[in-house]
Structure formats: structure tokens, C-alpha cells
Design a protein around this motif. Sequence first.
Motif, PDB file in Angstrom:
ATOM      1  N   GLN A   1       0.455  -0.755  -0.150  1.00 56.90           N
ATOM      2  CA  GLN A   1      -0.075   0.398  -0.312  1.00 56.90           C
ATOM      3  C   GLN A   1       1.443   1.533  -0.265  1.00 56.90           C
ATOM      4  N   TYR A   2       0.417   2.235  -0.920  1.00 58.01           N
ATOM      5  CA  TYR A   2       1.179   3.732  -1.025  1.00 58.01           C
ATOM      6  C   TYR A   2       0.143   4.021  -0.562  1.00 58.01           C
ATOM      7  N   LYS A   3       0.504   5.164   0.578  1.00 57.09           N
ATOM      8  CA  LYS A   3      -0.547   6.366   0.587  1.00 57.09           C
ATOM      9  C   LYS A   3       0.300   7.690  -0.285  1.00 57.09           C
ATOM     10  N   HIS A   4      -0.911   9.013   0.030  1.00 54.57           N
ATOM     11  CA  HIS A   4      -0.785  10.274  -0.856  1.00 54.57           C
ATOM     12  C   HIS A   4       0.213  10.439  -1.502  1.00 54.57           C
ATOM     13  N   LEU A   5       0.197  10.271  -2.391  1.00 57.26           N
ATOM     14  CA  LEU A   5       0.832   9.965  -4.758  1.00 57.26           C
ATOM     15  C   LEU A   5      -0.181  11.110  -5.394  1.00 57.26           C
ATOM     16  N   THR A   6       0.972  12.172  -5.780  1.00 56.82           N
ATOM     17  CA  THR A   6       0.232  12.378  -7.170  1.00 56.82           C
ATOM     18  C   THR A   6       0.317  11.661  -8.389  1.00 56.82           C
ATOM     19  N   GLY A   7      -0.552  12.360  -8.928  1.00 56.14           N
ATOM     20  CA  GLY A   7      -0.821  11.372 -10.597  1.00 56.14           C
ATOM     21  C   GLY A   7       0.294  10.775 -11.439  1.00 56.14           C
ATOM     22  N   SER A   8       1.131  11.902 -11.090  1.00 58.00           N
ATOM     23  CA  SER A   8       2.383  11.458 -12.282  1.00 58.00           C
ATOM     24  C   SER A   8       3.431  10.413 -11.437  1.00 58.00           C
ATOM     25  N   THR A   9       3.406  10.575 -10.176  1.00 55.07           N
ATOM     26  CA  THR A   9       4.071  10.047  -9.400  1.00 55.07           C
ATOM     27  C   THR A   9       3.353   8.177  -9.510  1.00 55.07           C
ATOM     28  N   ALA A  10       2.184   7.799  -9.793  1.00 52.24           N
ATOM     29  CA  ALA A  10       1.571   6.578  -8.947  1.00 52.24           C
ATOM     30  C   ALA A  10       2.317   6.016 -10.585  1.00 52.24           C
ATOM     31  N   ASP A  11       1.883   6.638 -11.179  1.00 55.35           N
ATOM     32  CA  ASP A  11       2.483   6.658 -12.880  1.00 55.35           C
ATOM     33  C   ASP A  11       3.150   5.932 -12.883  1.00 55.35           C
ATOM     34  N   THR A  12       4.618   6.326 -12.185  1.00 57.21           N
ATOM     35  CA  THR A  12       5.429   6.088 -12.453  1.00 57.21           C
ATOM     36  C   THR A  12       6.084   4.798 -11.908  1.00 57.21           C
ATOM     37  N   LEU A  13       5.707   5.015 -10.253  1.00 57.12           N
ATOM     38  CA  LEU A  13       5.770   3.374  -9.928  1.00 57.12           C
ATOM     39  C   LEU A  13       5.469   2.652 -10.620  1.00 57.12           C
ATOM     40  N   LEU A  14       4.046   2.879 -10.738  1.00 62.70           N
ATOM     41  CA  LEU A  14       3.053   1.480 -11.302  1.00 62.70           C
ATOM     42  C   LEU A  14       4.159   0.733 -12.307  1.00 62.70           C
ATOM     43  N   GLU A  15       4.101   1.831 -13.086  1.00 59.63           N
ATOM     44  CA  GLU A  15       5.231   1.336 -14.231  1.00 59.63           C
ATOM     45  C   GLU A  15       6.222   0.519 -14.140  1.00 59.63           C
ATOM     46  N   TYR A  16       7.126   1.298 -13.424  1.00 60.58           N
ATOM     47  CA  TYR A  16       8.579   0.706 -12.798  1.00 60.58           C
ATOM     48  C   TYR A  16       7.844  -0.842 -11.592  1.00 60.58           C
ATOM     49  N   VAL A  17       7.028  -0.969 -11.449  1.00 62.27           N
ATOM     50  CA  VAL A  17       6.695  -2.636 -10.714  1.00 62.27           C
ATOM     51  C   VAL A  17       6.254  -2.962 -11.243  1.00 62.27           C
TER      52      VAL A  17
END
Length: 173
Positions: free
Chosen positions: A121-137
Motif C-alpha cells: 500500500q502506498y499513501k498520498h501520491l500524485t498522479g504522475s508519481t503513481a503512474d511512474t511507480l506503477l510502471e516501474y513495478v
Amino acid sequence: MNFIQQLYRCNVINRSPLNFIKQFSALASNVENVNTKSINQDEELDKLYKIVELELRGNDPAVLRSFAKFATTAGQHLDVEAKSWSLRKPVHERYTVLKSVHIYKKHRVQYEFRTYFMFVQYKHLTGSTADTLLEYVERNLPEGIALKATKVELQKLPDHLVPPPKEDVKQIS
């Protein structure tokens, strides 16, 4: 000439690291100028996510724990609050089949599939950070692991949902 061609040309012509760094920094400043112009034209607000939850499923608990640790560490490197846990018990599916195709009903074999679960679980993300993190994972997802991402987005209250004025609340009480 595009950025990749310039980068390749800089690396081939000037092999010294100092010249390469100087030329690369000049190219990077040109790219930043282009990006700021496009940002000013498209003034969209970035989405905000309260929680991004990853459900990981796999048949090998060691690989699952290792990948959960990797995903948590990746989030922490991006300064995102991250935690992982295993809430559900593994699901055991057993199938009993005959050893022989035609006869000998008393000779059977049992096969078992175990599915283990892990949550990140990740908390308090912006859209660009979430997209970057999900793509990396997702790009580093090992074999045998299934990933399901759930996002909880924060949105502005609609105009028709306005809290009552304080005067009305006092009269009712």
C-alpha cells in the motif's frame, strides 16, 4: 536533430567524461525549456490519490515476499509512504484424478495448487508519481506473480454538495 541522436553524437565524438557532461547538461537545459512551454499551455491539475494498493498473487511465497520488499523499497525511494503485509491465508485447490485413463478407479493422484497473497500500500501520491511507480513495478514483475492495482482518488466536492451555513446548524440544535 532529436535528443537521442545528439546524445549519441556527443558520446562518439568526445570520449572525455568532462566534455560529455558539459554537452549533456546543455542538451538537458534545452529539453527543460521545451517541457516548460508545453506545461504552460496545458494547465491540467495532477490527480491526487489517497491510497494505491497492489494485490500480489503467486505460487511461491519466497518470490512473493522478495517482490513485496522490492515494491516497498521502490516506493520509499520516491519518498512515498509504503507498507506491505500478508492478510489472507493461502488458497489450496486440490484436484483428485484417476491414474489410469480407463480403469482402476481405486488408484488416484492428487494435485494441489497453492496461491499466496501479499498486499503493498502506498499513501498520498500524485498522479504522475503513481503512474511512474506503477510502471516501474510492473516492468520488474517476476514470473509467477499476478498484480492487481487499486487506486483511491481524491476529488473536489461537487458544487451542489455544500455544508449548511453555521446559523442554520445553531437553530436546529
